[in-house]
Motif scaffolding. Structure first.
Motif, PDB file in Angstrom:
ATOM      1  N   GLY A   1       0.805  -1.217   0.000  1.00  0.00           N
ATOM      2  CA  GLY A   1       0.000   0.000   0.000  1.00  0.00           C
ATOM      3  C   GLY A   1       0.831   1.256   0.000  1.00  0.00           C
ATOM      4  N   LEU A   2       2.150   1.103  -0.150  1.00  0.00           N
ATOM      5  CA  LEU A   2       3.036   2.265  -0.221  1.00  0.00           C
ATOM      6  C   LEU A   2       3.018   2.897  -1.606  1.00  0.00           C
ATOM      7  CD1 LEU A   2       6.063   0.766   1.749  1.00  0.00           C
ATOM      8  CD2 LEU A   2       4.382   2.426   2.588  1.00  0.00           C
TER       9      LEU A   2
ATOM     10  N   VAL B   1      -2.496   1.981   3.862  1.00  0.00           N
ATOM     11  CA  VAL B   1      -1.419   1.124   4.332  1.00  0.00           C
ATOM     12  C   VAL B   1      -1.604   0.744   5.797  1.00  0.00           C
ATOM     13  CG1 VAL B   1       0.060   3.123   4.861  1.00  0.00           C
ATOM     14  CG2 VAL B   1       1.084   0.862   4.454  1.00  0.00           C
TER      15      VAL B   1
END
Length: 345
Positions: free
Chosen positions: A50-51, A71
């Protein structure tokens, strides 16, 4: 947790880092993302975490679409190459950090936190070093602290980005063995990025080979090594040399001489034969067979390897040779191919 990546695309400016990458990751497996620099492996790892948010495509956690999930909600443990430890904190405090910053309703009590930290120190075999600061730990010890910190919050998935890249060869090998044993004990879905082929083949349940932003092949280590799906996989995984050949009639030809097998050739015309050094047999030259001239012989960890100028084109090919064989530079030899793969040019 099972992860499914569907047609993932990601651009950085005009550079396409991922170009429709697809990958299924099984629950509880240890999978390696292997590829050259710029192949997209780290970007794909960061998309899972999720970065990075993909330009298009989907990230599925089990059957849930997590593409837009923040994230903080993914319960991902991330371990970086440079450890990213807090220098002013002891090993125990570094491990506890993730627990301390949890939302209040999820945060364990101080007693539970101490118990969890001790459990993790035992797990990574650093119980006697709990009070040491990062500067007082070796690189391998720091990486184990970083791994314990990632595990503290009981992540659903563990992601490792070149986790042993900053360590020397001996420490890398020891940590690989340790991580394999650790994964067997905890059974967490684990994805790690590496450019080290030996590391990927030794450590992973399966290996995903990336090239130019796409997944070229996924399989068990033996599968990707022994049965490469593309010329890129054949040339990237393991030592390989190739020669231009032609498939005509029902035979392969090199410079007008027939080879001893077709090696899977099916389309008439020009193609390339890829062989590994261990699959090249060297012997005394007999008139009419494939011939070459030894231009160099050098020692390897496993034995000796000869570089051979093949035929009239002087194409260099490597062959593993017996340590006791009486060979010398300039010697004319005969050779044949025991195994190989043919791919279109």
């Amino acid at each position: 947790m099972r992860i499914r990546l569907v047609d993932i695309a990601k651009d950085f400016g005009r550079t396409g880092a991922l170009r429709g990458a697809n990958l299924d990751i099984n629950d509880g497996e240890l999978i390696a993302l292997l590829g050259p620099s710029g192949s997209g492996k780290t970007t794909l790892l960061r998309v899972i975490a999720g970065l990075e948010i993909p330009k298009s495509g989907s990230v599925l956690f089990d059957d849930y679409d997590a593409t837009a999930m923040p994230v903080q909600q993914r319960r991902i443990g991330f371990v970086f190459q440079n450890y990213a430890l807090f220098k002013h904190m002891s090993a125990a405090d570094n491990i506890a950090y993730g627990l301390k910053v949890l939302p209040r309703h999820e945060r364990p009590s101080k007693a539970q936190m101490r118990s969890r930290v001790q459990e993790l120190l035992d797990l990574v075999q650093l119980s006697d070093l709990a009070k040491r600061y990062p500067r007082q730990l070796s690189g391998g010890q720091q990486q184990r602290v970083a791994l314990a910190r990632a595990l503290a919050v009981e992540p659903r998935v563990l992601l490792l980005d070149e986790p042993f890249g900053a360590l020397d060869a001996k420490v890398r090998k020891d940590l690989r063995r340790w991580l394999r044993e650790l994964h067997t004990r905890i059974g967490r879905t684990t994805v790690f990025v590496t450019h080290d082929q030996e590391e990927a083949l030794e450590l992973a349940d399966r290996v995903a080979i990336l090239n130019l932003g796409k997944v070229e092949q996924v399989g068990k280590p033996d599968e990707v090594y022994d049965n490469p799906a593309t010329a890129f996989v054949m040339s990237f995984v393991g030592d390989t040399t190739s020669i231009p050949v032609e498939f005509s009639g029902d035979r392969l030809w090199y410079e007008g001489r027939p080879l001893n097998a077709t090696f899977g050739a099916s389309q008439q015309g020009r193609c390339r034969l890829y062989v590994r050094p261990r699959d090249v047999a060297v012997g005394d030259y007999v008139a009419g067979e494939l011939a070459g001239t030894i231009v160099n012989i050098h020692r390897t960890a496993a034995g000796r390897r000869a570089e051979i100028a093949l035929g009239n084109a002087k194409k260099l090919i490597e062959a593993e040779v017996d340590i006791t064989a009486q060979l010398s530079c300039g010697q004319r030899i005969g050779l044949s191919f025991v195994k190989g793969r043919v791919f279109p040019e």
